[in-house]
Motif scaffolding. Structure first.
Motif, short mmCIF file in Angstrom:
data_model
loop_
_atom_site.label_atom_id
_atom_site.label_comp_id
_atom_site.label_asym_id
_atom_site.label_seq_id
_atom_site.Cartn_x
_atom_site.Cartn_y
_atom_site.Cartn_z
N GLY A 123 -6.29 1.90 -4.20
CA GLY A 123 -6.09 0.67 -3.53
C GLY A 123 -6.60 1.47 -2.94
N GLY A 124 -6.23 0.57 -1.43
CA GLY A 124 -5.76 0.76 0.15
C GLY A 124 -6.21 1.62 1.49
N LYS A 125 -5.58 1.37 1.80
CA LYS A 125 -6.43 1.85 3.36
C LYS A 125 -6.72 3.92 3.51
CE LYS A 125 -4.95 2.26 8.38
NZ LYS A 125 -4.35 2.33 9.19
N GLY A 126 -5.89 4.62 2.62
CA GLY A 126 -5.60 6.07 2.13
C GLY A 126 -6.51 6.35 1.29
N ASP A 127 -7.23 5.18 0.40
CA ASP A 127 -8.65 5.98 -0.18
C ASP A 127 -9.55 4.51 -0.56
OD1 ASP A 127 -6.89 8.03 -2.87
OD2 ASP A 127 -5.61 6.33 -1.79
N ALA A 128 -9.63 3.50 -1.53
CA ALA A 128 -10.88 3.02 -2.07
C ALA A 128 -11.14 1.38 0.04
CB ALA A 128 -10.42 1.50 -2.14
N GLN A 158 -6.20 -4.25 -1.90
CA GLN A 158 -5.63 -3.05 -1.89
C GLN A 158 -7.47 -2.45 -2.15
OE1 GLN A 158 -3.29 -1.57 -3.58
NE2 GLN A 158 -2.20 -3.22 -3.49
N PHE A 159 -8.52 -3.64 -2.59
CA PHE A 159 -10.20 -3.17 -2.94
C PHE A 159 -10.54 -3.68 -2.16
CE2 PHE A 159 -7.40 -1.73 -6.18
CZ PHE A 159 -7.85 -0.14 -6.95
N MET A 160 -10.36 -4.54 -1.27
CA MET A 160 -11.33 -5.25 -0.58
C MET A 160 -11.28 -5.60 0.94
SD MET A 160 -11.00 -9.08 -2.64
CE MET A 160 -12.77 -9.76 -1.47
N ILE A 161 -12.51 -4.81 1.28
CA ILE A 161 -12.90 -5.13 3.19
C ILE A 161 -12.96 -6.51 3.31
CG2 ILE A 161 -13.68 -3.01 4.78
CD1 ILE A 161 -13.55 -1.64 3.05
N ILE A 243 4.95 -1.61 8.85
CA ILE A 243 4.46 -0.42 9.51
C ILE A 243 2.33 -0.57 9.25
CG2 ILE A 243 3.52 2.05 7.80
CD1 ILE A 243 6.26 1.59 6.53
N GLY A 244 1.90 -0.76 8.81
CA GLY A 244 1.00 -1.86 9.81
C GLY A 244 0.49 -1.93 10.93
N ASP A 245 1.56 -2.32 11.55
CA ASP A 245 1.49 -3.52 12.62
C ASP A 245 2.35 -2.60 13.99
OD1 ASP A 245 3.78 -4.38 12.54
OD2 ASP A 245 3.46 -6.53 12.21
N GLY A 246 2.79 -1.38 12.92
CA GLY A 246 3.43 -0.37 13.89
C GLY A 246 5.34 -1.20 14.36
N HIS A 416 4.03 -0.33 -2.56
CA HIS A 416 3.92 0.98 -1.82
C HIS A 416 3.37 1.27 -0.62
CE1 HIS A 416 3.60 3.24 -5.89
NE2 HIS A 416 4.94 2.60 -5.94
N TYR A 417 4.01 1.63 0.53
CA TYR A 417 3.41 2.46 1.60
C TYR A 417 2.55 2.55 1.93
CZ TYR A 417 6.85 6.39 1.34
OH TYR A 417 6.99 7.73 0.40
N GLU A 418 1.91 3.83 0.85
CA GLU A 418 0.70 4.90 0.72
C GLU A 418 -0.40 4.12 0.84
OE1 GLU A 418 0.06 6.87 -3.40
OE2 GLU A 418 1.64 6.29 -3.47
N ILE A 419 -0.12 2.36 0.46
CA ILE A 419 -1.74 2.14 0.65
C ILE A 419 -1.55 1.58 2.37
CG2 ILE A 419 -1.25 1.10 -1.28
CD1 ILE A 419 -0.70 -1.64 0.22
N ILE A 420 -1.35 1.17 2.75
CA ILE A 420 -1.67 1.62 4.30
C ILE A 420 -1.29 2.39 5.28
CG2 ILE A 420 1.49 0.66 5.56
CD1 ILE A 420 -2.25 -1.52 5.95
N ILE A 421 -0.92 3.80 4.67
CA ILE A 421 -0.93 4.46 6.27
C ILE A 421 -2.28 5.86 5.64
CG2 ILE A 421 1.38 4.56 6.97
CD1 ILE A 421 2.33 6.86 3.72
N PRO A 422 -1.88 6.77 6.80
CA PRO A 422 -3.35 7.87 6.48
C PRO A 422 -2.98 9.14 5.41
CG PRO A 422 -3.44 7.29 8.42
CD PRO A 422 -2.15 6.43 8.27
N SER A 423 -3.71 8.94 4.40
CA SER A 423 -3.37 10.45 3.41
C SER A 423 -2.29 11.83 3.93
CB SER A 423 -4.76 10.47 2.77
OG SER A 423 -5.19 9.74 2.30
N LYS A 424 -2.55 11.97 5.94
CA LYS A 424 -2.23 13.13 5.85
C LYS A 424 -1.11 12.89 5.99
CE LYS A 424 -2.44 16.65 9.69
NZ LYS A 424 -3.32 16.41 10.86
N VAL A 425 -0.83 11.38 6.29
CA VAL A 425 0.69 10.58 6.72
C VAL A 425 1.71 11.02 5.59
CG1 VAL A 425 1.98 8.88 7.97
CG2 VAL A 425 0.75 9.75 9.04
#
Length: 460
Positions: A123-128, A158-161, A243-246, A416-425
């Protein structure tokens, strides 16, 4: 975020589970499953004289190796039942190591528009959410409404928009410290409740010739689990939102403190020598064979301690489980734990009519009361769905009971922070933690490098 895990457990008592996961570290070939001997009596048979056209549906999973055998058995049962219900259906299973699936195979398949029909999905921004926004994932809301399970998931965010669903979590987990009760007792160590007590325990184990904390850093997501929890302790349980809002940068002193603590432990010899060459399975083996006194891992590992093929030198009664201790000077409530509903299944938006029938039956057969309870009792994974009955009270496994106790006493959970950051990050966080372990960089330099990539990605 503020919702207590204790409340989730209350839901479990009117509620509880499925399988979960983090997979093993070896790629595996495709496999075929034999159809069930007899069809489900509720399935509608083909009409007399009607020709049944065979068709295959690709199914990518990450349940590889002996440590995953319980959840693989659950998947096999779902596959056989679904094949029995849908005339002509044959699943083509593809077993792939989770990181290879997530970061190599699935991105390439999504780019070419040719993913499996059913596949393991984070789930999250980097995947689902990324694949959902790109139109690559099947929107599941109509299917969930038809099956009557739309509102039965404990946390599907994490799987919803918006109000649309693009994937379903297999189960839940939390992360903490498993410790060897015998080694602790032999060395006069009690379960630590503060980071100072944890370090004192590590020093005693090291003095006795025992690796304090088992670690297999060949795959960088493994040490990243511990880094994530350290950030949650130093920066506070709102780390993902910030992290999401900077408002929380990787160069923030609290984040740097988390990486500095990990760097300090590397230099102190708390982890095994050669950890960069050690796999996730080797890490577990060190703990099971009393070469290490502690292992930081997810609650999904609890099933390994009930596997007689793995536990020849340790029993479930020898294993303790505690949350990561409080950090002196840390931000926020130190009883929050790292808890997630971020791993599950996704379905291709390209599915045709026959494949849609298979998808609907697969969801029906996997996401139901029976399989949720089986997942809890047989594999010790926390619930992803609210189910009826008293599943939690039926748990007898001593390790699973401790996992549930930790969850029940926590004030809440951070993810996990990975759900909110781009995959490259996220990839950069893996590069930098391995560089710290190798002595090639410092916490200050590593966090600055991650922040630089984050800002570059945000500016695109």
């Amino acid at each position: 975020m503020k919702k207590s895990l204790l409340m989730m457990l209350v839901l479990m008592l009117s509620a509880s589970l499925v399988l979960a996961a983090c997979g093993n570290k070896t790629d595996a070939p495709k496999e075929s499953e034999k159809p069930a001997a007899s069809a489900d009596p509720s399935a509608e048979p083909p009409k007399e004289g009607e020709k049944v056209e065979p068709f295959t549906v690709s199914l990518r999973h990450i349940q590889i190796g002996d440590t995953q055998k319980f959840r693989k058995a659950l998947l096999d049962d779902v596959v056989k039942k679904t094949e029995a219900e849908i005339p002509g259906l044959k699943f083509e299973l593809d077993a792939v190591e989770d990181q290879v699936n997530r970061y190599t195979k699935l991105p390439a398949e999504m780019a070419t528009g040719n993913p499996p029909i059913i596949f393991d999905l984070f789930g999250g921004k980097g995947d689902a959410q990324k694949y959902g926004e790109a139109g690559k994932l099947l929107e599941l809301t109509p299917i969930l409404e038809e099956l009557g399970i739309k509102d039965k998931f404990i946390n599907n965010s994490q799987f919803m928009i918006g109000d649309k669903t693009y994937g379903l979590p297999i189960g839940g987990n939390n992360e903490g410290i498993f410790y060897n009760k015998k080694l602790f007792a032999d060395n006069g160590i009690t379960a630590p409740t503060t980071i100072e007590e944890l370090e004192a325990a590590a020093d005693k184990l090291k003095a006795a010739g025992i690796t304090p904390i088992a670690m297999g850093s060949q795959a960088a997501w493994v040490p990243n689990m511990l880094v994530n929890t350290l950030i949650g302790r130093y920066a506070g349980p709102e780390l993902v939102e910030r992290i999401g809002d900077g408002s929380l940068k990787w160069t923030d002193p609290t984040v740097v403190a988390a990486y500095s603590k990990y760097e300090q432990w590397v230099k102190a010899g708390y982890f095994p020598k050669g950890e960069l060459g050690m796999t996730y399975d080797q890490m577990l083996n060190d703990f099971l064979n009393s070469k290490a006194g502690m292992i930081f891992d997810g609650s999904w590992r609890s099933s390994a301690f009930n596997n007689p093929e793995l536990t020849k030198n340790i029993t479930p009664e020898d294993v303790g489980y505690i949350p990561f201790p409080a950090v002196t000077g840390g931000t926020g409530d130190q009883t929050f734990i790292n808890g997630n509903y971020g791993n599950g299944y996704g379905f291709s938006a390209t599915a045709n009519e026959n494949e849609l029938k298979a998808i609907k039956a697969f969801i029906k057969n996997l996401y139901n009361d029976e399989m949720q309870v089986r997942g809890l009792l047989e594999d010790g994974v926390l619930p992803s769905m609210k189910v009826s009955g008293d599943a939690v009270s039926k748990v007898t496994d001593p390790v699973v009971k401790q996992v549930l106790d930790v969850a029940g006493k926590a004030a809440g959970a951070f993810s996990h922070y990975e759900i909110i950051i781009p995959s490259k990050v996220y990839t950069e966080t893996e590069v930098q933690i391995q560089a710290i372990i190798a002595g090639q960089t410092t916490a200050d330099k590593a966090t600055a490098a991650i922040q630089k990539i984050l800002e570059a990605e945000a500016g695109k």
